[in-house]
Design a protein around this motif. Structure first.
Motif, mmCIF file in Angstrom:
data_model
loop_
_atom_site.group_PDB
_atom_site.id
_atom_site.type_symbol
_atom_site.label_atom_id
_atom_site.label_comp_id
_atom_site.label_asym_id
_atom_site.label_seq_id
_atom_site.Cartn_x
_atom_site.Cartn_y
_atom_site.Cartn_z
ATOM 1 N N UNK A 42 -39.098 25.442 -5.116
ATOM 2 C CA UNK A 42 -38.076 26.020 -5.658
ATOM 3 C C UNK A 42 -38.338 27.254 -6.292
ATOM 4 N N UNK A 43 -39.493 27.601 -5.935
ATOM 5 C CA UNK A 43 -40.045 29.075 -6.800
ATOM 6 C C UNK A 43 -39.835 30.235 -6.142
ATOM 7 N N UNK A 44 -39.392 31.427 -6.922
ATOM 8 C CA UNK A 44 -39.136 32.822 -6.396
ATOM 9 C C UNK A 44 -40.556 33.244 -6.512
ATOM 10 N N UNK A 45 -40.817 34.308 -5.709
ATOM 11 C CA UNK A 45 -42.069 35.289 -5.807
ATOM 12 C C UNK A 45 -42.016 35.594 -7.218
ATOM 13 N N UNK A 46 -40.999 36.261 -7.957
ATOM 14 C CA UNK A 46 -41.380 36.431 -9.338
ATOM 15 C C UNK A 46 -41.787 35.387 -10.203
ATOM 16 N N UNK A 47 -41.247 33.992 -10.014
ATOM 17 C CA UNK A 47 -41.956 33.222 -10.912
ATOM 18 C C UNK A 47 -43.093 32.819 -10.595
ATOM 19 N N UNK A 48 -43.640 32.987 -9.432
ATOM 20 C CA UNK A 48 -45.104 32.703 -9.259
ATOM 21 C C UNK A 48 -45.844 33.778 -9.899
ATOM 22 N N UNK A 49 -45.476 35.036 -9.591
ATOM 23 C CA UNK A 49 -46.063 36.286 -10.097
ATOM 24 C C UNK A 49 -46.129 36.112 -11.766
ATOM 25 N N UNK A 50 -44.987 35.894 -12.377
ATOM 26 C CA UNK A 50 -45.122 35.299 -13.996
ATOM 27 C C UNK A 50 -46.149 34.583 -14.342
ATOM 28 N N UNK A 52 -49.043 33.937 -12.748
ATOM 29 C CA UNK A 52 -50.196 34.367 -12.613
ATOM 30 C C UNK A 52 -50.436 35.534 -13.393
ATOM 31 N N UNK A 53 -49.390 36.012 -13.974
ATOM 32 C CA UNK A 53 -49.443 37.294 -14.951
ATOM 33 C C UNK A 53 -49.917 38.510 -13.908
ATOM 34 N N UNK A 54 -49.128 38.566 -12.765
ATOM 35 C CA UNK A 54 -49.082 39.717 -11.903
ATOM 36 C C UNK A 54 -47.955 40.196 -11.361
ATOM 37 N N UNK A 55 -47.612 41.036 -10.639
ATOM 38 C CA UNK A 55 -46.548 41.665 -10.102
ATOM 39 C C UNK A 55 -45.849 40.824 -8.965
ATOM 40 N N UNK A 56 -44.522 40.803 -8.669
ATOM 41 C CA UNK A 56 -44.044 40.080 -7.643
ATOM 42 C C UNK A 56 -44.464 40.865 -6.465
ATOM 43 N N UNK A 57 -44.744 42.134 -6.506
ATOM 44 C CA UNK A 57 -44.859 42.748 -5.242
ATOM 45 C C UNK A 57 -46.247 42.304 -4.522
ATOM 46 N N UNK A 58 -46.987 41.903 -5.575
ATOM 47 C CA UNK A 58 -48.293 41.345 -5.118
ATOM 48 C C UNK A 58 -48.316 40.103 -4.288
ATOM 49 N N UNK A 63 -47.181 37.339 1.017
ATOM 50 C CA UNK A 63 -46.346 36.785 2.051
ATOM 51 C C UNK A 63 -46.011 37.502 3.445
ATOM 52 N N UNK A 64 -46.198 38.834 3.224
ATOM 53 C CA UNK A 64 -45.826 39.604 4.507
ATOM 54 C C UNK A 64 -46.718 39.886 5.464
ATOM 55 N N UNK A 77 -52.779 31.535 -7.130
ATOM 56 C CA UNK A 77 -51.271 31.492 -6.538
ATOM 57 C C UNK A 77 -51.228 29.883 -6.312
ATOM 58 N N UNK A 78 -51.921 29.199 -5.725
ATOM 59 C CA UNK A 78 -51.639 27.785 -5.385
ATOM 60 C C UNK A 78 -51.392 26.915 -6.855
ATOM 61 N N UNK A 79 -52.442 27.183 -7.902
ATOM 62 C CA UNK A 79 -52.336 26.640 -9.330
ATOM 63 C C UNK A 79 -50.910 26.895 -9.664
ATOM 64 N N UNK A 80 -50.357 28.141 -9.491
ATOM 65 C CA UNK A 80 -48.952 28.484 -10.119
ATOM 66 C C UNK A 80 -47.944 27.799 -9.559
ATOM 67 N N UNK A 81 -48.214 27.156 -8.151
ATOM 68 C CA UNK A 81 -47.435 26.348 -7.670
ATOM 69 C C UNK A 81 -47.574 25.027 -7.696
ATOM 70 N N UNK A 82 -48.462 24.826 -8.865
ATOM 71 C CA UNK A 82 -48.852 23.147 -8.938
ATOM 72 C C UNK A 82 -49.322 22.552 -7.490
ATOM 73 N N UNK A 83 -50.285 23.444 -6.898
ATOM 74 C CA UNK A 83 -50.657 23.011 -5.967
ATOM 75 C C UNK A 83 -52.215 22.969 -5.812
ATOM 76 N N UNK A 84 -52.968 22.787 -4.540
ATOM 77 C CA UNK A 84 -54.235 22.972 -4.528
ATOM 78 C C UNK A 84 -54.556 23.806 -3.127
ATOM 79 N N UNK A 85 -55.543 24.690 -3.114
ATOM 80 C CA UNK A 85 -56.091 25.267 -2.122
ATOM 81 C C UNK A 85 -57.063 24.555 -1.398
ATOM 82 N N UNK A 86 -57.098 24.145 -0.063
ATOM 83 C CA UNK A 86 -58.150 23.521 0.501
ATOM 84 C C UNK A 86 -58.709 24.400 1.791
#
Length: 90
Positions: A42-50, A52-58, A63-64, A77-86
């Motif tokens: 339920x996260x937006x690009x903006x919430x993930x960016x915040x 990560x201390x980066x911009x939503x455009x990143x 994603x595009x 990015x995966x940490x910001x989503x409480x996820x893990x990169x494998x």
């Protein structure tokens, strides 16, 4: 209106298109997984960016498919989503 699967099936009959599709498939699979993880939480690009201390455009560029992120960026990015990169090699 045609369904994507029908259009895709027709396009993949072309050998060159099929080769390019196969070449790009891992990249788009990763993008799809990132989007699914974000939406599932339920996260937006903006919430993930915040987070990560980066911009939503990143996030939007990743994603595009317009960006080629580093492993470090994907880990953040995966940490910001409480996820893990494998990463797997098969």
């Amino acid at each position: 209106m045609e369904k994507w699967e029908d259009v895709k099936k027709e396009l993949l009959k072309n050998k060159k298109v099929a080769q390019e599709y196969k070449k790009l498939e891992p990249r788009y699979q990763l993008i799809s997984e990132l989007i699914k993880a974000r939406v599932k939480r339920g996260l937006t690009q903006k919430e993930i960016a915040e987070k990560m201390h980066t911009k939503q455009s990143s996030i939007a560029r990743i994603e595009s498919g317009e960006a080629n992120p580093t492993i470090e960026f994907l880990e953040k990015m995966t940490k910001a989503m409480d996820s893990k990169l494998v990463i797997q090699v098969k």
